[in-house]
Design an enzyme around this catalytic site. Structure first.
Site, PDB file in Angstrom:
ATOM      1  N   SER A 189      11.892  95.091  14.295  1.00 42.02           N
ATOM      2  CA  SER A 189      13.015  94.505  14.966  1.00 42.02           C
ATOM      3  C   SER A 189      12.713  94.466  16.158  1.00 42.02           C
ATOM      4  O   SER A 189      12.240  95.073  17.076  1.00 42.02           O
ATOM      5  CB  SER A 189      14.132  95.481  14.663  1.00 42.02           C
ATOM      6  OG  SER A 189      15.228  94.797  15.237  1.00 42.02           O
ATOM      7  N   TYR A 204      18.206 103.523  14.588  1.00 41.65           N
ATOM      8  CA  TYR A 204      17.541 102.255  14.314  1.00 41.65           C
ATOM      9  C   TYR A 204      16.400 101.897  15.219  1.00 41.65           C
ATOM     10  O   TYR A 204      15.394 101.679  14.826  1.00 41.65           O
ATOM     11  CB  TYR A 204      18.897 101.364  14.098  1.00 41.65           C
ATOM     12  CG  TYR A 204      18.282  99.743  13.636  1.00 41.65           C
ATOM     13  CD1 TYR A 204      18.164  99.849  12.545  1.00 41.65           C
ATOM     14  CD2 TYR A 204      18.007  98.936  14.300  1.00 41.65           C
ATOM     15  CE1 TYR A 204      17.817  98.368  11.707  1.00 41.65           C
ATOM     16  CE2 TYR A 204      17.685  97.477  14.110  1.00 41.65           C
ATOM     17  CZ  TYR A 204      17.614  97.444  12.763  1.00 41.65           C
ATOM     18  OH  TYR A 204      17.040  96.270  12.316  1.00 41.65           O
TER      19      TYR A 204
HETATM   20  P1  NAI Z   1      20.144  92.836   4.520  1.00 40.05           P
HETATM   21  O1  NAI Z   1      20.992  94.001   4.173  1.00 40.05           O
HETATM   22  O2  NAI Z   1      20.651  91.626   3.717  1.00 40.05           O
HETATM   23  O3  NAI Z   1      18.782  93.334   3.526  1.00 40.05           O
HETATM   24  C1  NAI Z   1      18.160  94.588   3.465  1.00 40.05           C
HETATM   25  C2  NAI Z   1      17.988  94.782   2.066  1.00 40.05           C
HETATM   26  O4  NAI Z   1      17.318  96.017   1.674  1.00 40.05           O
HETATM   27  C3  NAI Z   1      19.229  94.854   1.112  1.00 40.05           C
HETATM   28  O5  NAI Z   1      19.058  93.809   0.018  1.00 40.05           O
HETATM   29  C4  NAI Z   1      19.463  96.121   0.570  1.00 40.05           C
HETATM   30  O6  NAI Z   1      19.920  96.441  -0.561  1.00 40.05           O
HETATM   31  C5  NAI Z   1      17.871  96.648   0.614  1.00 40.05           C
HETATM   32  N1  NAI Z   1      17.657  98.021   0.790  1.00 40.05           N
HETATM   33  C6  NAI Z   1      18.418  99.005   1.530  1.00 40.05           C
HETATM   34  N2  NAI Z   1      17.830 100.275   1.285  1.00 40.05           N
HETATM   35  C7  NAI Z   1      16.892 100.131   0.299  1.00 40.05           C
HETATM   36  C8  NAI Z   1      16.396 100.855  -0.734  1.00 40.05           C
HETATM   37  N3  NAI Z   1      16.436 102.337  -0.496  1.00 40.05           N
HETATM   38  N4  NAI Z   1      15.582 100.603  -1.806  1.00 40.05           N
HETATM   39  C9  NAI Z   1      15.499  99.212  -1.847  1.00 40.05           C
HETATM   40  N5  NAI Z   1      16.216  98.380  -1.003  1.00 40.05           N
HETATM   41  C10 NAI Z   1      17.023  98.694  -0.048  1.00 40.05           C
HETATM   42  O7  NAI Z   1      19.516  92.827   5.779  1.00 40.05           O
HETATM   43  P2  NAI Z   1      18.492  91.888   6.653  1.00 40.05           P
HETATM   44  O8  NAI Z   1      19.041  91.314   7.721  1.00 40.05           O
HETATM   45  O9  NAI Z   1      17.947  90.555   5.579  1.00 40.05           O
HETATM   46  O10 NAI Z   1      17.190  92.964   6.760  1.00 40.05           O
HETATM   47  C11 NAI Z   1      16.089  92.617   6.308  1.00 40.05           C
HETATM   48  C12 NAI Z   1      15.248  93.586   7.321  1.00 40.05           C
HETATM   49  O11 NAI Z   1      15.282  92.854   8.576  1.00 40.05           O
HETATM   50  C13 NAI Z   1      15.686  94.943   7.669  1.00 40.05           C
HETATM   51  O12 NAI Z   1      14.516  96.002   7.704  1.00 40.05           O
HETATM   52  C14 NAI Z   1      16.397  94.812   8.844  1.00 40.05           C
HETATM   53  O13 NAI Z   1      16.114  96.180   9.690  1.00 40.05           O
HETATM   54  C15 NAI Z   1      15.374  93.787   9.651  1.00 40.05           C
HETATM   55  N6  NAI Z   1      16.110  93.147  10.774  1.00 40.05           N
HETATM   56  C16 NAI Z   1      17.297  92.445  10.550  1.00 40.05           C
HETATM   57  C17 NAI Z   1      17.822  91.715  11.691  1.00 40.05           C
HETATM   58  C18 NAI Z   1      19.059  90.933  11.539  1.00 40.05           C
HETATM   59  O14 NAI Z   1      19.518  90.511  12.749  1.00 40.05           O
HETATM   60  N7  NAI Z   1      19.525  90.687  10.449  1.00 40.05           N
HETATM   61  C19 NAI Z   1      17.093  91.930  12.791  1.00 40.05           C
HETATM   62  C20 NAI Z   1      16.030  92.634  12.981  1.00 40.05           C
HETATM   63  C21 NAI Z   1      15.416  93.338  11.917  1.00 40.05           C
END
Ligand code: NAI
Length: 250
Positions: free
Chosen positions: A143, A156
């Site tokens: 991130s 985070y």
């Molecule tokens: P999101 O919430 O849509 O995706 C995260 C996914 O990880 C969800 O589908 C959730 O169910 C899954 N997850 C969480 N804990 C889990 C576990 N214990 N086992 C299996 N699956 C699990 O959000 P997003 O934004 O798509 O996040 C994806 C990645 O991108 C994350 O690592 C987040 O930190 C990173 N990120 C997102 C940013 C943003 O602005 N949306 C910015 C920088 C990084």
């Protein structure tokens, strides 16, 4: 078709960036194993991929649980006998001042954001190391917060900067068989940022601070992850690539 005959595992595949990258890899020929906690969300992504004539399988699991990750390895081994691309994308955030941050919340965020990257890489890289000179790649989703820490997200920020350095350590160890890189997205419109982005003041603050004057789309991060996962990035390992719309330069 950069991923024809390739097998990919994407964690957190049920929504946001994980769903976008799964669709992208499948659209270019990969057989994608969709990993996440919620079966229904994974099934929806699976249906979307099938309706575009792609191939994917749903594997609901918790990536912080070692036994569950061992089961995932067994599944991939039995089903495909190989693994070419691993995208460690599952993640979670949370907002808290350091004074209010509980040990449980610190552990929860570190378990999903950092421990899972270690665990899944440790267990699944076994299936990648057997490579016979073919390009194999791990991409970890870090991130912007791993580069620029922010108030009220100490857990985070700490977990994401650790992902960037863990990526480099893993890249050094798995070379030359497996390339390992990370991506650092800025603000992307996904369920993770949904609440914040509904706040107009927050939205306009992001626009002011971003050189490109907008939040990003999951597909824009999926493009980058697909590139790093492909043999087009064959001379890249141990890198972290920022995709922050120019946040850090403003
Ligand atoms: P999101 O919430 O849509 O995706 C995260 C996914 O990880 C969800 O589908 C959730 O169910 C899954 N997850 C969480 N804990 C889990 C576990 N214990 N086992 C299996 N699956 C699990 O959000 P997003 O934004 O798509 O996040 C994806 C990645 O991108 C994350 O690592 C987040 O930190 C990173 N990120 C997102 C940013 C943003 O602005 N949306 C910015 C920088 C990084």
């Amino acid at each position: 078709m950069r991923f024809r005959d390739k097998v990919a595992v994407v964690t957190g595949a049920g929504s946001g960036i994980g769903a976008a990258v799964s669709k992208r890899l499948a659209s270019e020929g990969a057989k994608v194993v969709l990993v996440g906690r919620t079966k229904e969300k994974l099934q929806q992504v699976n249906d979307d991929i099938a309706s575009s004539n792609g191939q994917s399988t749903v594997f609901p699991t918790d990536v912080t649980d070692e036994n569950a990750v061992l089961d995932l390895k067994q599944f991939v081994e039995n089903e495909f006998g190989r693994l070419d691309v691993l995208v460690n994308n599952a993640g979670s955030s949370g907002k808290s001042s350091i004074r209010d941050l509980t040990v449980e919340e610190w552990d929860r965020v570190h378990n999903v954001n950092l421990k899972s990257v270690f665990l899944v890489s440790k267990v699944l890289s076994d299936l990648m190391i057997d490579s016979k000179g073919e390009d194999r790649s791990i991409v970890n989703v870090a991130s912007l917060s791993g580069h620029k820490a922010g108030a009220k997200i100490p857990h985070y920020s700490a977990s994401k900067s650790a992902v960037i350095n863990f990526t480099k350590a893993l890249a050094a160890e798995l070379a030359p068989g497996v390339r390992v890189n990370s991506v650092s997205p800025g603000f992307i419109e996904t369920p993770l940022t949904e609440d914040g982005l509904q706040n107009e003041r927050f939205q306009s603050a992001i626009q002011r601070h971003t050189a490109l004057e907008r939040v990003g789309k999951p597909e824009e991060i999926a493009n980058l992850i697909a590139f790093l996962s492909s043999s087009e990035a064959s001379y890249m390992t141990g890198s972290d690539v920022l995709a922050d719309g120019g946040w850090l330069i403003t």
